[in-house]
Design a protein around this motif. Structure first.
Motif, PDB file in Angstrom:
ATOM      1  N   THR A 258       3.752 -14.967  -2.568  1.00 49.42           N
ATOM      2  CA  THR A 258       3.913 -16.714  -2.739  1.00 49.42           C
ATOM      3  C   THR A 258       4.664 -16.645  -3.606  1.00 49.42           C
ATOM      4  O   THR A 258       5.271 -18.195  -4.164  1.00 49.42           O
TER       5      THR A 258
ATOM      6  N   ARG B  75       6.188  -4.728   5.257  1.00 43.88           N
ATOM      7  CA  ARG B  75       6.019  -5.609   3.574  1.00 43.88           C
ATOM      8  C   ARG B  75       7.091  -6.456   3.579  1.00 43.88           C
ATOM      9  O   ARG B  75       7.080  -7.550   2.617  1.00 43.88           O
TER      10      ARG B  75
ATOM     11  N   ARG C  89       2.440  -1.898   4.444  1.00 43.28           N
ATOM     12  CA  ARG C  89       1.818  -3.567   4.556  1.00 43.28           C
ATOM     13  C   ARG C  89       1.424  -4.066   3.148  1.00 43.28           C
ATOM     14  O   ARG C  89       1.432  -3.243   1.746  1.00 43.28           O
TER      15      ARG C  89
ATOM     16  N   HIS D 122       1.448  -1.023   0.071  1.00 43.38           N
ATOM     17  CA  HIS D 122      -0.058   0.224  -0.173  1.00 43.38           C
ATOM     18  C   HIS D 122       1.346   1.564   0.011  1.00 43.38           C
ATOM     19  O   HIS D 122       1.924   0.818   0.797  1.00 43.38           O
TER      20      HIS D 122
ATOM     21  N   GLU E 133       0.504  -9.855  -2.068  1.00 47.31           N
ATOM     22  CA  GLU E 133       0.231 -11.081  -1.543  1.00 47.31           C
ATOM     23  C   GLU E 133       0.687 -12.178  -2.401  1.00 47.31           C
ATOM     24  O   GLU E 133       1.382 -13.573  -1.903  1.00 47.31           O
ATOM     25  N   LYS E 134      -0.171 -11.915  -3.343  1.00 51.79           N
ATOM     26  CA  LYS E 134       0.204 -13.303  -3.867  1.00 51.79           C
ATOM     27  C   LYS E 134       1.810 -13.268  -4.937  1.00 51.79           C
ATOM     28  O   LYS E 134       2.238 -14.246  -5.450  1.00 51.79           O
ATOM     29  N   GLN E 135       2.018 -12.345  -4.696  1.00 57.09           N
ATOM     30  CA  GLN E 135       3.812 -12.129  -5.455  1.00 57.09           C
ATOM     31  C   GLN E 135       4.373 -12.765  -4.773  1.00 57.09           C
ATOM     32  O   GLN E 135       4.740 -13.259  -5.132  1.00 57.09           O
TER      33      GLN E 135
ATOM     34  N   GLN F  61       6.190  -9.661   5.457  1.00 53.79           N
ATOM     35  CA  GLN F  61       4.944 -10.037   4.418  1.00 53.79           C
ATOM     36  C   GLN F  61       5.665 -11.111   4.125  1.00 53.79           C
ATOM     37  O   GLN F  61       6.098 -12.142   3.392  1.00 53.79           O
ATOM     38  N   THR F  62       6.683 -10.240   2.825  1.00 52.38           N
ATOM     39  CA  THR F  62       7.215 -10.548   1.932  1.00 52.38           C
ATOM     40  C   THR F  62       8.099 -11.953   2.004  1.00 52.38           C
ATOM     41  O   THR F  62       8.258 -13.272   2.141  1.00 52.38           O
TER      42      THR F  62
ATOM     43  N   THR G 236      -0.516  -4.960  -0.571  1.00 45.72           N
ATOM     44  CA  THR G 236      -1.418  -5.192  -1.224  1.00 45.72           C
ATOM     45  C   THR G 236      -2.011  -6.892  -2.033  1.00 45.72           C
ATOM     46  O   THR G 236      -1.307  -7.900  -1.556  1.00 45.72           O
ATOM     47  N   PRO G 237      -3.156  -7.393  -1.515  1.00 47.65           N
ATOM     48  CA  PRO G 237      -3.537  -8.477  -1.757  1.00 47.65           C
ATOM     49  C   PRO G 237      -2.939  -8.773  -2.671  1.00 47.65           C
ATOM     50  O   PRO G 237      -2.243 -10.545  -3.020  1.00 47.65           O
ATOM     51  N   ARG G 238      -2.412  -8.332  -3.721  1.00 52.27           N
ATOM     52  CA  ARG G 238      -1.678  -8.256  -5.727  1.00 52.27           C
ATOM     53  C   ARG G 238      -0.483  -9.186  -4.630  1.00 52.27           C
ATOM     54  O   ARG G 238      -0.203  -9.891  -4.751  1.00 52.27           O
TER      55      ARG G 238
END
Length: 160
Positions: free
Chosen positions: A41, A64, A31, A12, A37-39, A67-68, A33-35
């Motif tokens: 993963t 961020r 944090r 964000h 989080e997919k990246q 989380q990555t 973004t939903p996108r």
């Protein structure tokens, strides 16, 4: 030595684009973004298959980045040297470039990671652009008595 530079996935925006500073408390709390989080993963799945078990993993303390790197599912350490707008020489000292023996993964930010790439590859520009969530895998080697840095691979989450 292998140095794997992993830029954090999409996060964000800083809520105060006018006066917010890289590394301020609000910036560090941003944090994915939903996108993003997919990246993270997708890239973590690929990276986990490539990394040997003994790889050391360092991350910026920014949410961020944490989380990555959590998507990788391996032990890691948060390091203040990797915070936004970090110093290239401090990063290289942390990872023990080029004398280190085991591969090192660094999860961090632009422009620092791009500055590391530029410095190690001897580019004319002071920094190299890196996409969010991308990995640059660099290797140090000696060839004919001279030190060299070679690109092993560059991967983006969109290609996973």
């Amino acid at each position: 030595m292998d140095l794997i530079l992993w830029r954090h996935a999409e996060a964000h925006d800083h809520p105060d684009l006018q006066t917010g500073l890289p590394g301020d408390a609000v910036d560090l709390a941003r944090r994915l973004t939903p996108r993003g989080e997919k990246q993270a993963t997708r890239m973590a799945g690929w990276l986990d298959r490539q990394l040997p078990d003994g790889a050391r993993i360092w991350s910026s303390p920014a949410a961020r980045c944490e989380q990555t790197v959590l998507a990788l599912g391996r032990k890691f350490k948060l390091r203040d040297e990797l915070a936004p707008d970090g110093d290239v020489l401090a990063l290289l000292e942390l990872v023990q470039w080029p004398q280190g023996k085991s591969p090192v993964v660094v999860v961090g930010h632009q422009p620092t990671l791009g500055r590391v790439v530029s410095r190690l590859l001897g580019l004319v520009e002071p920094e190299c652009s890196m996409k969010k969530g991308a990995v640059w895998w660099l290797r140090h080697r000696e060839r004919d008595g001279a030190d060299q840095t070679v690109i092993v691979t560059v991967q983006t989450p969109e290609l996973m």
